[in-house]
Design an enzyme around this catalytic site. Structure first.
Site, short mmCIF file in Angstrom:
data_model
loop_
_atom_site.label_atom_id
_atom_site.label_comp_id
_atom_site.label_asym_id
_atom_site.label_seq_id
_atom_site.Cartn_x
_atom_site.Cartn_y
_atom_site.Cartn_z
CG ASP A 102 12.66 -4.32 8.48
OD1 ASP A 102 13.28 -4.03 7.44
OD2 ASP A 102 11.59 -3.76 8.83
N GLY A 105 5.33 3.98 8.19
CA GLY A 105 4.17 4.50 8.92
C GLY A 105 3.05 4.88 7.97
CG HIS A 122 12.26 -0.25 3.15
ND1 HIS A 122 12.53 -0.57 4.46
CD2 HIS A 122 13.07 -1.03 2.39
CE1 HIS A 122 13.47 -1.51 4.48
NE2 HIS A 122 13.82 -1.80 3.24
N GLY A 123 8.19 0.94 3.44
CA GLY A 123 7.03 1.79 3.70
C GLY A 123 5.80 1.36 2.93
CG ASN A 161 10.34 -4.24 3.70
OD1 ASN A 161 10.45 -5.23 2.99
ND2 ASN A 161 11.35 -3.68 4.33
CB VAL A 162 3.35 -4.68 4.57
CG1 VAL A 162 2.09 -3.95 5.03
CG2 VAL A 162 3.40 -4.73 3.06
CB ALA A 163 5.71 -2.79 9.50
CB THR A 164 2.26 0.92 9.80
OG1 THR A 164 3.62 1.29 9.99
CG2 THR A 164 1.37 1.78 10.67
P1 13P Z 1 5.34 0.44 6.91
O1 13P Z 1 5.32 0.40 8.41
O2 13P Z 1 5.08 1.78 6.36
O3 13P Z 1 4.51 -0.62 6.29
O4 13P Z 1 6.87 0.13 6.49
C1 13P Z 1 7.41 -1.14 6.70
C2 13P Z 1 8.85 -1.20 6.33
O5 13P Z 1 9.29 -0.62 5.37
C3 13P Z 1 9.71 -2.05 7.17
O6 13P Z 1 11.04 -1.97 6.81
#
Ligand code: 13P
Length: 288
Positions: A82, A181, A208-209, A230-233
Site C-alpha cells: 500500500d 482514518g 481508499h479510506g 481499502n480498509v485499515a483503521t
Molecule cells: P482507512 O484507514 O480509512 O480504512 O483507509 C485505508 C486505506 O485507504 C489504505 O490505503
C-alpha cells in the site's frame, strides 16, 4: 494456489459491478483473520501491508505468511504493498513475492507522477504484478503519510484518462472525497466525479479510506465503478478493542493466545461485513 496478481479479479469486479476488499494487516493473526473471512464468504482477497508494516515485520515474513494462506485455501489471494513512494522498496517487495504494488507519487506534479508510475509499471509488467497509482490526494493519515484537509485535492476525470493512457497502470485510485482514518462527520464523497472518471477510464478504480463509509455509500460507489476498497483503521480498532476488553476483565492476563483469539474473531467479523457490502461474496469460484 499460489499468490496471484489482483488484476484479473479486479477487472472481473469492474465488469460485473462488485468490489474486492483490500485489508491492511499488521500481524500474523490479523492476516489469518482476514483470510478466514474470505474463505468463509468465498471472496477473492487482497491482503495489504503498508510501508510501515514492511519495516516492522519484513517483506519476506509477510510474503511467506501470505503464500502459506494462498497455498492452504481455495480462494484467489493477492498481496499488495500500500502507498509506497520508494522505488527500491517496491522492487524489494516484488522480489519477496508481492503480487501487487502501489506507487504513490500523488504528492508530485502530474508529469512527475506519470514518470514515476511508468517506471513501476515497467517493472510490474515484467513481473506479472498489478500496479496501482493515485491521482489527486486522499486526505487523512495512512501510516507514514499524512495529508491535511487543506491539501487534499480531488482527481480530475480528464487527467485520470490521460494518466491511465500515459502510464499503462493496472488500477487507479482517484481521490474522490474519502479520507484515511475515521471521519469526523459524514464522508463527503463526490459520486458524480466517480461516475465521470469511470466513464472515461476502463481500468478498475480503487476506493481508499474505506473505514467509516456508510454501507449505502459504499454500495453506491461500487455501482458507479469502484472495484477495490481499502480498509485499515476499522480493522485495527476492532482488533485492538477486543484485546483491551480482555485486559479490562483480567489485567494480569499474560497468555497472548487468550487475547489474540477474541481479537481475531472481532476482526474476522468486521472483514466479513465489509466483504458483504463490497458484493464479493461467492466470487472466488470464478478464479479457480
Ligand atoms: P482507512 O484507514 O480509512 O480504512 O483507509 C485505508 C486505506 O485507504 C489504505 O490505503
Amino acid at each position: 494456489m499460489a499468490l496471484v496478481s489482483s488484476t484479473p479479479f479486479l477487472q472481473h469486479a469492474r465488469q460485473n459491478g462488485y468490489c474486492v476488499g483490500a485489508f491492511n494487516v499488521h500481524t500474523l493473526e490479523m492476516l489469518q483473520a482476514v483470510v478466514e473471512a474470505a474463505v468463509e464468504t468465498e471472496s477473492p482477497l487482497i491482503l495489504q501491508s503498508t510501508v510501515g508494516t514492511v519495516k516492522h515485520l519484513g517483506a519476506d515474513y509477510i510474503a511467506a505468511a501470505a503464500q502459506t494462506a494462498a497455498k492452504l485455501n481455495r480462494i484467489p489471494i493477492a498481496l499488495h504493498l500500500d502507498h509506497c513512494a520508494d522505488f527500491d522498496l517496491i522492487v524489494k517487495c516484488i522480489r519477496a513475492g508481492y503480487t501487487s504494488v502501489m506507487i504513490d507519487a500523488s504528492h508530485s506534479p502530474f508529469e512527475e507522477n506519470v514518470a514515476q508510475t511508468r517506471k513501476v509499471v515497467e517493472v510490474g509488467r515484467a513481473a506479472g504484478v498489478n500496479v496501482e497509482a493515485e491521482l489527486g490526494k486522499v486526505g487523512g493519515v495512512e501510516d507514514e503519510i499524512a495529508v491535511g484537509e487543506e491539501d487534499a485535492t480531488l482527481a480530475d476525470p480528464q487527467e485520470c484518462k490521460a494518466f491511465v493512457e500515459l502510464t499503462g497502470v493496472s488500477t487507479l485510485a482517484p481521490a474522490i472525497g474519502t479520507a484515511h482514518g475515521i471521519y469526523k462527520g459524514d464522508p463527503n464523497i463526490d459520486f458524480d466525479r466517480i461516475q465521470a472518471i469511470a466513464g472515461v477510464v476502463s481500468v478498475p478504480l480503487v476506493l481508499h479510506g474505506g473505514s467509516g463509509i456508510p454501507d449505502d455509500q459504499v454500495r453506491r460507489a461500487v455501482s458507479l465503478g469502484m472495484s477495490k476498497m481499502n480498509v485499515a483503521t476499522e480493522l485495527r480498532i476492532a482488533f485492538s478493542d477486543a484485546i483491551k476488553n480482555v485486559f479490562k476483565a483480567n489485567p494480569s492476563e499474560n497468555d497472548p493466545r487468550k487475547y489474540m483469539v477474541p481479537a481475531k474473531q472481532a476482526l474476522r467479523e468486521m472483514a466479513i461485513e465489509k466483504m458483504i457490502v463490497c458484493g464479493s461474496v461467492g466470487k472466488a469460484k470464478h478464479f479457480r
